[in-house]
Design a protein around this motif. Structure first.
Motif: not given
Ligand code: PGA
Length: 252
Positions: A168, A213-215, A9, A96, A172-174, A233-236, A11
């Motif tokens: 998520e 969440g911070s994977v 993701n 989200h 834990a997100i970001g 589901l991976v952000g950063g 973003k």
């Molecule tokens: P993150 O984000 O991996 O940066 O924690 C996950 C998400 O918001 O899907």
């Protein structure tokens, strides 16, 4: 067996020039790999078409980050499920926690969007997860079960069996602070139980439940080893091709 599914993701990150550099590196890294899982990326809406073209041949699918719950009309500043399909998306992230927190997304609109997505053949990635205050008070399971129940209201068992759920936890997100594999597994099992009571055991066993969440590469394998965790589901860590591919390696 459920086929694992990994999505990045992006973003509000990555512009056209970044996409070009990313796909070049991604394709070169993928040329020596044949992952046994589904994977893809959710870029900003303006890059959906270009991402569809650019990732072609890499095995990656494209997801929209959101859609509106109507097909068309006087709704300035958004895109519909049809626009996402036109641009080549096969998936769409819905609900989200950032949409819920900053764009007043609620359970009712999440449900409307899930039904819209399914009606045009887009696979929804439905995000659920509790804020820290709810977990601290011990209400996290009840909270997430209620989010799942509302999001999937009025779906048939066949429809429900095709969706992806992303658990998520908001805390834990970001943040760099991932749930432990045991904490995540406990919630994933509770989500599957909820799906089973709503749609029957066979549909529930088909639904893929991602953790988010911070994977990152260093924690992905232990999370994926849990029986009810079917991907991430991976952000950063999805913003760089090498770190995304390292997570893909950990899944296989
Ligand atoms: P993150 O984000 O991996 O940066 O924690 C996950 C998400 O918001 O899907």
């Amino acid at each position: 067996m459920r086929r694992p599914i990994l999505f990045g993701n992006w973003k509000l990150n990555h512009r056209h020039k970044d996409l070009t550099a990313f796909t070049a590196e991604f394709k070169s890294l993928m040329s020596s790999r044949e992952p046994e899982c589904d994977f893809g990326f959710a870029p900003v809406a303006t890059l959906l078409s270009e991402a569809t073209r650019s990732f072609k041949g890499s095995g990656a699918s494209i997801a929209a980050q959101d859609i509106h719950s109507f097909a068309s009309g006087a709704f300035t500043g958004t895109i519909s499920a049809e626009h996402a399909v036109d641009a080549g998306a096969q998936f769409v992230i819905i609900g989200h926690s950032e949409r819920r927190a900053y764009f007043a997304e609620d359970d009712t609109s999440v449900n409307a969007k899930v039904r819209r997505a399914l009606s045009v053949g887009l696979t929804p990635i439905v995000c659920v997860g509790e804020p820290l205050s709810i977990r601290d008070a011990g209400g996290h399971e009840k909270f997430v079960k209620s989010q799942v129940t509302s999001a999937l209201q009025d779906l048939s068992s066949d429809e429900a069996s095709t969706i992806v759920i992303a658990y998520e936890p908001v805390w834990a997100i970001g943040t760099g602070k991932s749930a432990t594999p045991e904490m995540a597994q406990e919630m994933h099992a509770a989500i599957r139980e909820t799906l089973s009571s709503l749609f029957g055991r066979s549909a529930a066993e088909k639904v893929r439940i991602q953790y988010g969440g911070s994977v990152k590469a260093s924690n992905a394998a232990e999370l994926m080893a849990m029986p009810d965790i079917d991907g991430a589901l991976v952000g950063g860590a999805s913003l760089r091709a090498d770190s995304f591919v390292a997570i893909l390696d950990a899944l296989n």
